[in-house]
Design a protein around this motif. Structure first.
Motif, PDB file in Angstrom:
ATOM      1  N   LEU A  58      43.003  35.060  51.982  1.00  0.00           N
ATOM      2  CA  LEU A  58      41.888  34.110  51.896  1.00  0.00           C
ATOM      3  C   LEU A  58      40.978  34.429  50.717  1.00  0.00           C
ATOM      4  O   LEU A  58      40.501  33.527  50.032  1.00  0.00           O
ATOM      5  N   ALA A  59      40.747  35.714  50.455  1.00  0.00           N
ATOM      6  CA  ALA A  59      39.934  36.101  49.295  1.00  0.00           C
ATOM      7  C   ALA A  59      40.611  35.651  47.999  1.00  0.00           C
ATOM      8  O   ALA A  59      39.953  35.134  47.093  1.00  0.00           O
ATOM      9  N   VAL A  60      41.918  35.827  47.910  1.00  0.00           N
ATOM     10  CA  VAL A  60      42.669  35.374  46.728  1.00  0.00           C
ATOM     11  C   VAL A  60      42.508  33.866  46.560  1.00  0.00           C
ATOM     12  O   VAL A  60      42.244  33.364  45.463  1.00  0.00           O
ATOM     13  N   LEU A  61      42.661  33.127  47.651  1.00  0.00           N
ATOM     14  CA  LEU A  61      42.572  31.665  47.578  1.00  0.00           C
ATOM     15  C   LEU A  61      41.176  31.191  47.185  1.00  0.00           C
ATOM     16  O   LEU A  61      41.031  30.221  46.432  1.00  0.00           O
ATOM     17  N   GLU A  62      40.151  31.849  47.677  1.00  0.00           N
ATOM     18  CA  GLU A  62      38.784  31.466  47.332  1.00  0.00           C
ATOM     19  C   GLU A  62      38.522  31.646  45.833  1.00  0.00           C
ATOM     20  O   GLU A  62      37.905  30.786  45.193  1.00  0.00           O
ATOM     21  N   VAL A  63      38.994  32.748  45.286  1.00  0.00           N
ATOM     22  CA  VAL A  63      38.828  32.965  43.845  1.00  0.00           C
ATOM     23  C   VAL A  63      39.699  31.981  43.072  1.00  0.00           C
ATOM     24  O   VAL A  63      39.264  31.417  42.061  1.00  0.00           O
ATOM     25  N   PRO A  81      45.648  34.631  39.643  1.00  0.00           N
ATOM     26  CA  PRO A  81      44.269  34.526  39.154  1.00  0.00           C
ATOM     27  C   PRO A  81      43.973  35.436  37.962  1.00  0.00           C
ATOM     28  O   PRO A  81      43.218  35.056  37.072  1.00  0.00           O
ATOM     29  N   ARG A  82      44.579  36.612  37.909  1.00  0.00           N
ATOM     30  CA  ARG A  82      44.267  37.521  36.800  1.00  0.00           C
ATOM     31  C   ARG A  82      44.766  36.989  35.461  1.00  0.00           C
ATOM     32  O   ARG A  82      44.314  37.427  34.412  1.00  0.00           O
ATOM     33  N   ASP A  87      38.316  38.954  34.994  1.00  0.00           N
ATOM     34  CA  ASP A  87      37.591  39.587  36.092  1.00  0.00           C
ATOM     35  C   ASP A  87      38.083  39.153  37.479  1.00  0.00           C
ATOM     36  O   ASP A  87      37.456  39.459  38.488  1.00  0.00           O
ATOM     37  N   ALA A  88      39.198  38.462  37.537  1.00  0.00           N
ATOM     38  CA  ALA A  88      39.679  37.923  38.818  1.00  0.00           C
ATOM     39  C   ALA A  88      39.957  39.017  39.847  1.00  0.00           C
ATOM     40  O   ALA A  88      39.592  38.872  41.017  1.00  0.00           O
ATOM     41  N   ASP A  89      40.593  40.116  39.436  1.00  0.00           N
ATOM     42  CA  ASP A  89      40.888  41.184  40.398  1.00  0.00           C
ATOM     43  C   ASP A  89      39.608  41.746  40.997  1.00  0.00           C
ATOM     44  O   ASP A  89      39.529  41.980  42.212  1.00  0.00           O
ATOM     45  N   ARG A  90      38.595  41.939  40.170  1.00  0.00           N
ATOM     46  CA  ARG A  90      37.314  42.443  40.675  1.00  0.00           C
ATOM     47  C   ARG A  90      36.697  41.456  41.655  1.00  0.00           C
ATOM     48  O   ARG A  90      36.207  41.833  42.722  1.00  0.00           O
ATOM     49  N   ILE A  92      38.177  39.205  43.506  1.00  0.00           N
ATOM     50  CA  ILE A  92      38.945  39.195  44.762  1.00  0.00           C
ATOM     51  C   ILE A  92      38.585  40.424  45.592  1.00  0.00           C
ATOM     52  O   ILE A  92      38.307  40.320  46.793  1.00  0.00           O
ATOM     53  N   SER A  93      38.569  41.596  44.949  1.00  0.00           N
ATOM     54  CA  SER A  93      38.248  42.835  45.676  1.00  0.00           C
ATOM     55  C   SER A  93      36.863  42.780  46.301  1.00  0.00           C
ATOM     56  O   SER A  93      36.666  43.252  47.428  1.00  0.00           O
ATOM     57  N   GLU A  94      35.891  42.187  45.602  1.00  0.00           N
ATOM     58  CA  GLU A  94      34.543  42.053  46.155  1.00  0.00           C
ATOM     59  C   GLU A  94      34.547  41.184  47.408  1.00  0.00           C
ATOM     60  O   GLU A  94      33.854  41.481  48.376  1.00  0.00           O
ATOM     61  N   ARG A  95      35.317  40.115  47.394  1.00  0.00           N
ATOM     62  CA  ARG A  95      35.392  39.248  48.588  1.00  0.00           C
ATOM     63  C   ARG A  95      36.090  39.954  49.733  1.00  0.00           C
ATOM     64  O   ARG A  95      35.718  39.774  50.894  1.00  0.00           O
ATOM     65  N   VAL A  96      37.107  40.755  49.423  1.00  0.00           N
ATOM     66  CA  VAL A  96      37.774  41.540  50.461  1.00  0.00           C
ATOM     67  C   VAL A  96      36.783  42.516  51.065  1.00  0.00           C
ATOM     68  O   VAL A  96      36.721  42.679  52.292  1.00  0.00           O
ATOM     69  N   ASP A  97      35.975  43.160  50.224  1.00  0.00           N
ATOM     70  CA  ASP A  97      34.977  44.116  50.721  1.00  0.00           C
ATOM     71  C   ASP A  97      33.998  43.448  51.670  1.00  0.00           C
ATOM     72  O   ASP A  97      33.571  44.053  52.654  1.00  0.00           O
ATOM     73  N   LEU A  98      33.621  42.205  51.412  1.00  0.00           N
ATOM     74  CA  LEU A  98      32.723  41.481  52.299  1.00  0.00           C
ATOM     75  C   LEU A  98      33.357  41.260  53.665  1.00  0.00           C
ATOM     76  O   LEU A  98      32.674  41.266  54.689  1.00  0.00           O
TER      77      LEU A  98
END
Length: 101
Positions: A58-63, A81-82, A87-90, A92-98
């Protein structure tokens, strides 16, 4: 602009997962999306394994929605996305962290 995504199915295979997804677009239309995600991408976005693969997808899809405002492609890989944004990987990782919080 954030779309709404619903994961219809998740299949684990050799090397990762395949998700069948329904995107609910802002105009109310529906679009089918097939997302593939390798174990390597999962480990990159969620190194501690604290979020299930569905949450990372879901984080990947949102980005991806931000990077493809005209609509997420019907077939997309978590690495796509990358290739659109450095900055796509960053992001995505931020959304995963949330999701882990």
């Amino acid at each position: 602009m954030r779309g709404t995504f619903e994961i219809i199915s998740e299949r684990e295979g050799t090397g990762g997962w395949t998700f069948e997804v329904q995107e609910i677009r802002h105009d109310g239309s529906l679009a089918g999306v097939r997302l593939t995600m390798s174990w390597q991408d999962y480990d990159l976005f969620c190194p501690d394994g604290s979020v299930p693969p569905e949450g990372v997808a879901l984080a990947v899809l949102e980005v991806a929605k931000e990077l493809w405002p005209e609509g997420v492609p019907s077939r997309i890989d978590a690495s796509s996305p990358r290739r659109r944004a450095a900055d796509a990987d960053r992001r995505i990782s931020e959304r995963v962290d949330l999701r882990a919080a």
